[in-house]
Design a protein around this motif. Structure first.
Motif, PDB file in Angstrom:
ATOM      1  N   HIS A  15       1.029  -1.053   0.125  1.00  0.00           N
ATOM      2  CA  HIS A  15      -0.021  -0.072  -0.367  1.00  0.00           C
ATOM      3  C   HIS A  15       0.752   1.107   0.232  1.00  0.00           C
ATOM      4  O   HIS A  15       0.308   1.807  -0.014  1.00  0.00           O
ATOM      5  N   TYR A  16       2.154   0.997   0.071  1.00  0.00           N
ATOM      6  CA  TYR A  16       3.496   2.472   0.395  1.00  0.00           C
ATOM      7  C   TYR A  16       4.428   1.293   0.137  1.00  0.00           C
ATOM      8  O   TYR A  16       4.735   0.741   0.542  1.00  0.00           O
ATOM      9  N   LYS A  17       5.166   2.315  -0.475  1.00  0.00           N
ATOM     10  CA  LYS A  17       6.441   2.411  -0.509  1.00  0.00           C
ATOM     11  C   LYS A  17       7.473   2.740   1.088  1.00  0.00           C
ATOM     12  O   LYS A  17       7.432   3.715   1.040  1.00  0.00           O
ATOM     13  N   VAL A  18       8.503   2.384   0.879  1.00  0.00           N
ATOM     14  CA  VAL A  18       9.043   2.624   2.093  1.00  0.00           C
ATOM     15  C   VAL A  18      10.909   3.327   1.579  1.00  0.00           C
ATOM     16  O   VAL A  18      11.050   2.726   0.440  1.00  0.00           O
ATOM     17  N   LEU A  19      11.255   4.141   1.636  1.00  0.00           N
ATOM     18  CA  LEU A  19      12.572   4.655   0.536  1.00  0.00           C
ATOM     19  C   LEU A  19      13.505   4.605   1.504  1.00  0.00           C
ATOM     20  O   LEU A  19      13.806   4.201   2.689  1.00  0.00           O
ATOM     21  N   GLU A  20      14.158   3.670   0.346  1.00  0.00           N
ATOM     22  CA  GLU A  20      15.577   2.710   0.914  1.00  0.00           C
ATOM     23  C   GLU A  20      16.682   4.447   2.054  1.00  0.00           C
ATOM     24  O   GLU A  20      17.346   4.303   2.632  1.00  0.00           O
ATOM     25  N   GLU A  21      16.991   5.109   1.310  1.00  0.00           N
ATOM     26  CA  GLU A  21      17.256   6.590   2.138  1.00  0.00           C
ATOM     27  C   GLU A  21      16.494   7.347   2.428  1.00  0.00           C
ATOM     28  O   GLU A  21      15.868   8.118   0.996  1.00  0.00           O
ATOM     29  N   PRO A  22      15.984   7.827   3.276  1.00  0.00           N
ATOM     30  CA  PRO A  22      15.472   8.731   3.759  1.00  0.00           C
ATOM     31  C   PRO A  22      15.476  10.185   2.917  1.00  0.00           C
ATOM     32  O   PRO A  22      16.893  10.047   2.972  1.00  0.00           O
ATOM     33  N   VAL A  23      14.974  11.188   2.425  1.00  0.00           N
ATOM     34  CA  VAL A  23      14.778  12.209   2.648  1.00  0.00           C
ATOM     35  C   VAL A  23      14.702  13.001   3.288  1.00  0.00           C
ATOM     36  O   VAL A  23      13.679  12.939   4.028  1.00  0.00           O
ATOM     37  N   PRO A  24      15.658  14.024   3.865  1.00  0.00           N
ATOM     38  CA  PRO A  24      15.817  14.354   4.644  1.00  0.00           C
ATOM     39  C   PRO A  24      14.372  15.418   5.441  1.00  0.00           C
ATOM     40  O   PRO A  24      13.880  16.544   3.633  1.00  0.00           O
ATOM     41  N   VAL A  25      14.078  16.287   6.352  1.00  0.00           N
ATOM     42  CA  VAL A  25      12.402  16.448   6.555  1.00  0.00           C
ATOM     43  C   VAL A  25      13.248  18.064   7.552  1.00  0.00           C
ATOM     44  O   VAL A  25      13.465  17.130   8.457  1.00  0.00           O
TER      45      VAL A  25
END
Length: 211
Positions: free
Chosen positions: A31-41
């Motif tokens: 239902h959703y994708k988990v990014l291997e490398e999160p984008v900083p927030v």
């Protein structure tokens, strides 16, 4: 009376269990994708939700009618922002209009009107001249003010940063929601546009509770 009360309590417990079960049914990779490398927030204690979109996208136009009321009821600890995708020349031109309107502080006033102009009135708004006229006709912004903002360093630099950010999300289409720079949700994976928002709510709670 006590027996009836127990029945009510049992029904309430069943509904709560059902709600938990429904939330648990949202599966990473389905239902959703988990990014291997999160984008900083921004580390400000809030859950950040971003919508990657394009003004010329009919699916983005349709999503507006449900994402606006959803956005307005988000809790104070959730920050919602839009990020225009720039996957082709027309997308870049509309992104420049978006950032120009934001710099001129008329974005909230004109965002929905841009969608309506393109999809209902069939005005594509792809030339600087048409974009200038649109903004001037619908605000107190002058033509000179528009031109100055349109070609400004601030708008150009935001376009560059926005493009890099959207590409870091590893998306191939819009509209797409990105929750806290970690999770990517689109209508295909979620099962529909309303479901996109349901999955986003689930992921917001997941991040809020540190799960």
């Amino acid at each position: 009376m006590l027996s009836q009360f127990k029945k009510w309590m049992a029904a309430a417990a069943l509904m709560a269990a059902s709600s938990v079960s429904m939330a648990a049914d949202y599966i990473a990779g389905t239902h959703y994708k988990v990014l291997e490398e999160p984008v900083p927030v921004l580390m400000d204690g809030k859950v950040h939700v971003e919508e990657a979109f394009w003004y010329g996208c009919s699916h983005c136009f349709h999503l507006e009618s449900i994402i606006e009321p959803w956005k307005d009821q988000l809790a104070a600890d959730v920050d919602f922002q839009r990020v225009p995708a720039m996957f082709s020349r027309n997308w870049i031109l509309h992104a420049q209009l978006y950032y120009t309107m934001d710099q001129l502080k008329v974005l909230d006033q004109l965002h929905s009107k841009v969608f309506n102009s393109i999809h209902l009135q069939k005005q594509r708004l792809l030339s600087p001249e048409d974009q200038r006229q649109f903004v001037v006709d619908n605000t107190d912004v002058t033509a000179d003010e528009f031109d100055k903002a349109y070609s400004s360093f601030g708008v150009k630099s935001r376009m560059t940063r926005g493009d890099k950010r959207v590409r870091a999300f590893q998306i191939t289409g819009v509209p797409t929601l990105i929750v806290n720079g970690k999770y990517v949700v689109d209508a295909t994976s979620a099962g529909g546009q309303q479901q996109m928002l349901d999955v986003a709510d689930f992921l917001i709670n997941k991040e809020r509770n540190g799960l």
